[in-house]
Motif scaffolding. Structure first.
Motif, PDB file in Angstrom:
ATOM      1  N   GLY A   1       1.359  -0.955  -5.399  1.00  0.00           N
ATOM      2  CA  GLY A   1       2.821  -1.435  -4.430  1.00  0.00           C
ATOM      3  C   GLY A   1       2.415  -0.727  -2.980  1.00  0.00           C
ATOM      4  N   PRO A   2       1.916   0.543  -2.947  1.00  0.00           N
ATOM      5  CA  PRO A   2       1.819   1.198  -1.591  1.00  0.00           C
ATOM      6  C   PRO A   2       1.072   0.327  -0.684  1.00  0.00           C
ATOM      7  CG  PRO A   2       1.655   2.718  -3.227  1.00  0.00           C
ATOM      8  CD  PRO A   2       1.672   1.678  -4.048  1.00  0.00           C
ATOM      9  N   LEU A   3       0.121  -0.653  -1.201  1.00  0.00           N
ATOM     10  CA  LEU A   3      -0.472  -1.358  -0.295  1.00  0.00           C
ATOM     11  C   LEU A   3       0.100  -2.494   0.387  1.00  0.00           C
ATOM     12  CD1 LEU A   3      -3.899  -1.927  -2.157  1.00  0.00           C
ATOM     13  CD2 LEU A   3      -3.360  -0.271  -0.419  1.00  0.00           C
ATOM     14  N   TYR A   4       1.169  -3.031  -0.288  1.00  0.00           N
ATOM     15  CA  TYR A   4       2.095  -4.364   0.499  1.00  0.00           C
ATOM     16  C   TYR A   4       3.377  -3.973   0.740  1.00  0.00           C
ATOM     17  CZ  TYR A   4       2.456  -5.277  -4.533  1.00  0.00           C
ATOM     18  OH  TYR A   4       2.762  -5.164  -6.023  1.00  0.00           O
ATOM     19  N   LEU A   5       3.888  -2.805   0.156  1.00  0.00           N
ATOM     20  CA  LEU A   5       5.593  -2.879   0.186  1.00  0.00           C
ATOM     21  C   LEU A   5       5.560  -1.883   1.477  1.00  0.00           C
ATOM     22  CD1 LEU A   5       6.368  -2.130  -3.424  1.00  0.00           C
ATOM     23  CD2 LEU A   5       6.700  -4.271  -1.987  1.00  0.00           C
ATOM     24  N   PRO A   6       6.769  -1.961   1.999  1.00  0.00           N
ATOM     25  CA  PRO A   6       7.200  -0.892   3.153  1.00  0.00           C
ATOM     26  C   PRO A   6       6.899   0.482   2.926  1.00  0.00           C
ATOM     27  CG  PRO A   6       9.009  -2.663   2.957  1.00  0.00           C
ATOM     28  CD  PRO A   6       7.946  -2.733   1.437  1.00  0.00           C
ATOM     29  N   PRO A   7       6.135   1.281   3.865  1.00  0.00           N
ATOM     30  CA  PRO A   7       6.170   2.716   3.406  1.00  0.00           C
ATOM     31  C   PRO A   7       7.436   3.460   3.324  1.00  0.00           C
ATOM     32  CG  PRO A   7       5.389   2.160   5.620  1.00  0.00           C
ATOM     33  CD  PRO A   7       5.854   0.862   5.187  1.00  0.00           C
ATOM     34  N   VAL A   8       8.151   3.168   2.533  1.00  0.00           N
ATOM     35  CA  VAL A   8       9.477   4.068   2.448  1.00  0.00           C
ATOM     36  C   VAL A   8       9.298   5.219   1.319  1.00  0.00           C
ATOM     37  CG1 VAL A   8      11.899   3.897   1.923  1.00  0.00           C
ATOM     38  CG2 VAL A   8      10.827   1.880   3.062  1.00  0.00           C
ATOM     39  N   PRO A   9       9.449   6.228   1.483  1.00  0.00           N
ATOM     40  CA  PRO A   9       8.895   7.236   0.785  1.00  0.00           C
ATOM     41  C   PRO A   9       9.798   7.143  -0.728  1.00  0.00           C
ATOM     42  CG  PRO A   9       9.278   8.360   2.762  1.00  0.00           C
ATOM     43  CD  PRO A   9       9.859   6.873   2.893  1.00  0.00           C
ATOM     44  N   SER A  10      10.804   6.513  -0.674  1.00  0.00           N
ATOM     45  CA  SER A  10      11.658   6.597  -2.062  1.00  0.00           C
ATOM     46  C   SER A  10      11.133   5.482  -3.032  1.00  0.00           C
ATOM     47  CB  SER A  10      13.230   6.479  -1.655  1.00  0.00           C
ATOM     48  OG  SER A  10      13.582   5.364  -0.911  1.00  0.00           O
ATOM     49  N   ILE A  11      10.508   4.743  -2.335  1.00  0.00           N
ATOM     50  CA  ILE A  11      10.066   3.366  -2.996  1.00  0.00           C
ATOM     51  C   ILE A  11       8.500   3.561  -3.406  1.00  0.00           C
ATOM     52  CG2 ILE A  11       9.439   1.045  -2.878  1.00  0.00           C
ATOM     53  CD1 ILE A  11      11.793   0.632  -0.769  1.00  0.00           C
ATOM     54  N   VAL A  12       7.740   3.884  -2.406  1.00  0.00           N
ATOM     55  CA  VAL A  12       6.235   4.087  -2.810  1.00  0.00           C
ATOM     56  C   VAL A  12       5.640   5.551  -2.551  1.00  0.00           C
ATOM     57  CG1 VAL A  12       5.889   1.696  -2.290  1.00  0.00           C
ATOM     58  CG2 VAL A  12       5.614   3.345  -0.629  1.00  0.00           C
TER      59      VAL A  12
ATOM     60  N   ALA B   1       6.978  -6.387  11.141  1.00  0.00           N
ATOM     61  CA  ALA B   1       7.288  -6.903   9.882  1.00  0.00           C
ATOM     62  C   ALA B   1       5.964  -6.907   9.148  1.00  0.00           C
ATOM     63  CB  ALA B   1       7.795  -8.492  10.106  1.00  0.00           C
ATOM     64  N   ALA B   2       4.832  -7.199   9.738  1.00  0.00           N
ATOM     65  CA  ALA B   2       3.225  -7.552   9.301  1.00  0.00           C
ATOM     66  C   ALA B   2       2.859  -6.097   8.923  1.00  0.00           C
ATOM     67  CB  ALA B   2       2.573  -8.053  10.219  1.00  0.00           C
ATOM     68  N   TRP B   3       3.625  -5.071   9.550  1.00  0.00           N
ATOM     69  CA  TRP B   3       2.977  -3.592   9.057  1.00  0.00           C
ATOM     70  C   TRP B   3       3.897  -3.440   7.880  1.00  0.00           C
ATOM     71  CZ3 TRP B   3       6.703   0.742   9.382  1.00  0.00           C
ATOM     72  CH2 TRP B   3       6.262   1.888   9.173  1.00  0.00           C
ATOM     73  N   ALA B   4       5.170  -3.542   7.822  1.00  0.00           N
ATOM     74  CA  ALA B   4       5.814  -3.355   6.597  1.00  0.00           C
ATOM     75  C   ALA B   4       5.685  -4.182   5.464  1.00  0.00           C
ATOM     76  CB  ALA B   4       7.711  -3.510   6.919  1.00  0.00           C
ATOM     77  N   PHE B   5       5.188  -5.294   5.437  1.00  0.00           N
ATOM     78  CA  PHE B   5       5.118  -6.317   4.426  1.00  0.00           C
ATOM     79  C   PHE B   5       3.493  -6.934   4.689  1.00  0.00           C
ATOM     80  CE2 PHE B   5       9.669  -6.319   4.162  1.00  0.00           C
ATOM     81  CZ  PHE B   5       9.830  -5.878   2.918  1.00  0.00           C
ATOM     82  N   PRO B   6       2.423  -6.113   4.678  1.00  0.00           N
ATOM     83  CA  PRO B   6       1.138  -6.783   5.129  1.00  0.00           C
ATOM     84  C   PRO B   6       0.542  -7.486   3.686  1.00  0.00           C
ATOM     85  CG  PRO B   6       1.111  -4.494   4.267  1.00  0.00           C
ATOM     86  CD  PRO B   6       2.482  -4.891   4.327  1.00  0.00           C
TER      87      PRO B   6
END
Length: 506
Positions: A435-446, A126-131
């Protein structure tokens, strides 16, 4: 240089340790919890010492986290440790009371141990997904200062309210080249001037996109690399100016990485909050203005609304440029007064902010260059653009709005200055902001460029464009841009076409 960790003088920012976005107390709590579960599987002689040490580390870490503030990502870790504690401590307590220690057979204990480890592992995941975002250090030769100002346009009524006496007010954050601050100087809070403002904005952003606020509760904990109200850099030079409008619901700080990078290379960046459009705008009197713009679901009506909101944003940009001109002449006090070169100005934005930048440049020839970061060009298509333009876009897919590319291409093709459209492979809409700094690294999102790869692309391409258009530095702009994606170059339209020339006395 873009190092992977925060400045050491700010202990409240989490650090990247072994690839995990956790702070030292969180890491110790994690290790203590794992050791507490694993003690049962050690040789008999080592179990008591490991259990006691793990329990002590866990308790001390939990106390520290309780003081500095515990993140929700650590709750599964503490829950796993709490479940394991009775089973780990029971043999020790029984031995101290003289009763024989009882231990379950391994095949009975294994499922419980696996369940506890699973709970504990959920914490770092969770910390990796939402750091807590870790900001890349700016690569330019200047340190970065920042300042927040609030300006009211006395000639423009506020169209979002019914009060006839209400006048349009905007909040602007400036990032500028500054002198190097002494070691230990506190860095600027992300998302706000204070932690309270940062949390207000963070919760509003989460609510705007339908997320529970706790998911991104690490964001307002972050510190950037800028220093509030730092003295302007020496040498007396005047710096080109870049205005920025955020996306729909976005806030002035949404592109802080980019703004700090530009400031470190000698630009003054002015990013706007647009009241009633930005998710939350905290005014100097303490009032918070929430967004009132929302989609209706009716395509035609939404297009008209978007055009209206874009027009308001474009007017905001023009007004702020007027204020910056006054700041540059020293009529407004405070850094960087007297150091702005408003004869060299670019305007840019993300998403709807990109559309606003295009409209502002159409209406006001004080803008010398335009940057559209994945923005649909809402509003009128005339008059033609007359300024060099850079459009950064994500890949066009079957799911892309079918009107987007034709509309953007029309604007670029009818420009009387050279325009560039760079399609960045692996980019998504949120690639072009923080956003890529703190949102989950999901390609469709960030996107798939990574937490630091995304800001690198935006910084490298826009810096090359600004150096060419505002500073007139020699260089291979097309080569720099094409190195980051698929580049289309639109050469000037026929300048002899009636109405294609727009004169402006700057």
């Amino acid at each position: 240089m873009w190092p992977r960790g925060p400045r050491p003088e700010d202990g409240r920012v989490t650090e990247i340790i072994a690839g995990l976005y956790v702070s030292p107390p969180e890491l110790l709590a994690l290790l203590g919890a794992v050791a507490l579960v694993g003690a049962r599987w050690l040789p008999l002689a080592a179990r008591p010492r490991v259990t006691i040490a793990a329990g002590a580390v866990l308790v001390l870490s939990a106390l520290v986290l309780g003081v500095v503030g515990i993140r929700w990502q650590m709750l599964p870790v503490l829950a796993g440790a709490a479940v394991a504690s009775p089973f780990a401590l029971s043999p020790l307590l029984r031995r101290r009371t003289g009763r024989p220690a009882w231990r379950a057979r391994w095949w009975l204990a294994l499922p419980g141990a696996v369940a506890c480890v699973g709970l504990i592992a959920a914490g770092p995941v969770a910390a990796w997904a939402f750091p807590v975002p870790v900001f890349p250090e700016p690569s330019g030769r200047f340190a970065v200062g920042t300042r927040v100002v609030q300006w009211t346009d006395p000639r423009r009524p506020e169209t979002f309210t019914a009060d006839p006496h209400d006048r349009r007010t905007v909040v602007v954050q400036l990032w500028y080249p500054a002198r190097k601050s002494p070691a230990g100087t506190e860095r600027a809070q992300y998302l706000g001037r204070t932690e309270h403002e940062a949390r207000t904005v963070s919760n509003a952003l989460a609510d705007y996109v339908g997320l529970p606020g706790f998911l991104i509760d690490g964001v307002p904990r972050a510190r950037t690399h800028a220093v509030f109200n730092a003295p302007v850099a020496d040498r007396g030079e005047r710096f080109p100016v870049v205005l920025f409008s955020p996306g729909s619901g976005g806030v002035r700080t949404q592109n802080t990485v980019w703004a700090e990078e530009l400031a470190s290379h000698g630009f003054v960046v002015a990013a706007l909050d647009h009241p009633y459009d930005s998710a939350a705008v905290v005014l100097t009197d303490g009032r918070t203005i929430r967004a009132r713009t929302a989609s209706t679901g009716d395509r035609d009506k939404d297009d008209r609304l978007a055009a209206d909101w874009t027009a308001v944003r474009a007017a905001d940009l023009r007004f702020v440029l007027t204020q910056l001109d006054r700041l540059g002449r020293g009529e407004i006090a405070g850094p960087p007064a007297g150091r702005l070169d408003t004869g060299r100005v670019a305007v840019g934005g993300h998403s709807m902010g990109g559309a606003a930048a295009v409209q502002a440049a159409r209406q006001d020839c004080r803008f010398d260059a335009v940057m559209d970061l994945d923005g649909y060009p809402h509003g009128p298509v005339s008059p033609s653009l007359h300024r060099p333009t850079l459009a950064l876009t994500q890949a066009i897919t079957p799911g892309t709005d079918p009107g987007y590319l034709p509309r953007l291409t029309q604007a670029l093709q009818h420009n009387t200055a050279t325009s560039y459209r760079l399609t960045v492979p692996g980019a998504a809409h949120l690639t072009f902001m923080d956003g890529p700094l703190y949102l989950p690294p999901v390609p469709s999102i960030v996107g798939s460029l990574g937490r630091t790869g995304s800001p690198r692309v935006v910084a490298a391409t826009t810096l090359a464009f600004l150096d060419t258009t505002l500073r007139h530095k020699p260089g291979d702009l097309t080569g720099v841009l094409s190195a980051h994606g698929d580049l289309s170059v639109y050469h000037p339209a026929d300048s002899r076409r009636p109405g294609s020339i727009k004169l402006c006395d700057k």
